[in-house]
Design an enzyme around this catalytic site. Structure first.
Site, mmCIF file in Angstrom:
data_model
loop_
_atom_site.group_PDB
_atom_site.id
_atom_site.type_symbol
_atom_site.label_atom_id
_atom_site.label_comp_id
_atom_site.label_asym_id
_atom_site.label_seq_id
_atom_site.Cartn_x
_atom_site.Cartn_y
_atom_site.Cartn_z
ATOM 1 N N TYR A 118 0.823 -1.220 0.000
ATOM 2 C CA TYR A 118 0.000 0.000 0.000
ATOM 3 C C TYR A 118 0.857 1.271 0.000
ATOM 4 C CZ TYR A 118 -4.472 -2.334 0.326
ATOM 5 O OH TYR A 118 -5.585 -3.076 0.039
ATOM 6 N N GLU A 173 0.528 -30.069 13.927
ATOM 7 C CA GLU A 173 -0.009 -29.338 12.773
ATOM 8 C C GLU A 173 -1.205 -28.457 13.128
ATOM 9 O OE1 GLU A 173 -2.328 -30.247 8.539
ATOM 10 O OE2 GLU A 173 -1.291 -31.878 9.575
ATOM 11 N N ASP A 181 -1.363 -34.564 10.176
ATOM 12 C CA ASP A 181 -2.347 -35.440 9.566
ATOM 13 C C ASP A 181 -1.652 -36.538 8.764
ATOM 14 O OD1 ASP A 181 -4.672 -34.279 10.492
ATOM 15 O OD2 ASP A 181 -4.983 -33.022 8.729
#
Length: 370
Positions: free
Chosen positions: A100, A200, A251
């Protein structure tokens, strides 16, 4: 690494040398240019000796008097100039804030902005990091914070004019939010843990934190909350440098495994800082496809792997730093054959605290993947 005036001065010097080189080319009526190590996939190498991804030796030249490169060259110089201002003023912003700061028109008669999208500025920040050998954190650019920690250690955070001591064992249910920059003006002291466990998912981190797992096991409990940000990966590397074993609990699917490998070997898009963010000595304790045979209750808790899961597993089988390990080849092929996967949350099936027992058993028996 530690922060301080020396780092600021070194960064200022490099940014000024970059600008002076361009001005000298203009003065000598030469095409302004700079050289950067190529960040293409073909120039990313696996360092077999040290166990991480790094950039090769291929270079490319970026010049101003080149129709294909002129805009990117100008944009890179604009980023360097703005970062020089940040360092001189001792002010920090995010890479979004930088975008920006530079999202404005080139002039009243020119209907074009320096940047239109952040997707334009992000890769040029990386170009500048590579060209100057400066991490963006030293140019006072931060990313959004992502990751949380609890454990037996203290953090000395020199923030502004204050020196703040944080006991990460006394942060309650929320833990300590890991900043994007864990080098400058931050020091980790009084580290008394036996090992680091990286989990995780934040939900499982909260489960283990509520159980006081890290207290009972004298561990440092970290969740990257999904894919690990570079600040979290850098922190894991720094803790490993203090001699702490690092175990990863994700996982049991290609995505969870991929997150593990970015912690272990680094990632292709950040290969230029691979040595600083990779932890080759990390070990994967689960969840694995082999767990389905070891824990009977898991047979009824598998999920069907999606097409995206299958594609990612196939890709990982082609990575030489992964397929060199027969254990990982077996895991990935099992996903392709059965088209099944396991979430780490399934380990709460028998009882909520079973997750604690699972991790303890895996570490005790050294039942983990390389």
């Amino acid at each position: 690494m530690s922060g301080g005036k020396g780092k600021a001065e070194g960064t200022t010097d490099k940014l000024e040398e970059f600008g002076e080189g361009i001005l000298y080319d203009i003065k000598m009526k030469r095409n302004p240019k700079f050289t950067v190590t190529t960040r293409t996939r073909s120039n990313i190498k696996y360092d077999d000796k040290d166990g991480f991804l790094r950039l090769g030796n291929s270079k490319e030249e970026h010049s101003f008097i080149n129709v294909a490169q002129a805009k990117r060259f100008m944009q890179t110089v604009a980023i360097a100039a703005k970062c020089h201002d940040f360092v001189k003023q001792n002010l920090h912003t995010t890479i979004r804030g930088l975008f920006y700061q530079l999202k404005y028109s080139l002039g009243e008669d020119i209907d074009e902005n320096i940047f239109n999208e952040q997707s334009e500025s992000n890769p040029l920040i990386e170009d500048l990091e590579v060209a100057l050998g400066i991490k963006r954190e030293y140019m006072h650019l931060n990313a959004n914070r992502k990751g949380v920690l609890a454990g037996n250690m203290k953090v000395i955070d020199r923030f502004g004019d204050d020196r703040i001591e944080i006991d990460t064992g006394k942060t309650g249910r929320s833990g300590w939010a890991i900043p994007s920059d864990v080098d400058n003006d931050i020091e980790f002291v009084d580290v008394k843990a036996k090992y680091v466990i990286v989990v995780e998912k934040d939900a499982l981190w909260q489960r283990l934190n509520e159980d006081g797992f890290w207290k009972k096991e004298n561990a440092i409990l970290i969740s990257p909350q999904g894919q690990a940000a570079r600040g979290t990966r850098r922190l894991i590397r720094k803790l490993a440098d203090q001699g702490l074993p690092v175990y990863v609990f994700n996982d049991g699917d290609a995505w969870g495994w991929y997150i593990y490998w970015t912690i272990k070997t680094g990632s292709m898009n950040l290969a230029y800082i691979g040595r600083d963010i990779a932890t080759p000595e990390a070990r994967f304790i689960g969840v694995t496809m082999a767990d389905i045979e070891h824990y009977d209750f898991l047979k009824n808790l598998t999920m069907r792997a999606t097409e995206v899961d299958i594609k990612r597993a196939q890709e990982m089988l082609n990575y030489p730093w992964i397929n060199r390990h027969k254990e990982w080849v077996a895991e990935l092929k099992k996903v392709l054959e059965t088209k099944k996967k396991l979430e780490q949350d399934t380990l709460q099936g028998p009882r909520l605290t079973f997750v604690d027992d699972y991790i303890r058993e895996k570490i005790k028996n050294r039942d983990f993947l390389p």
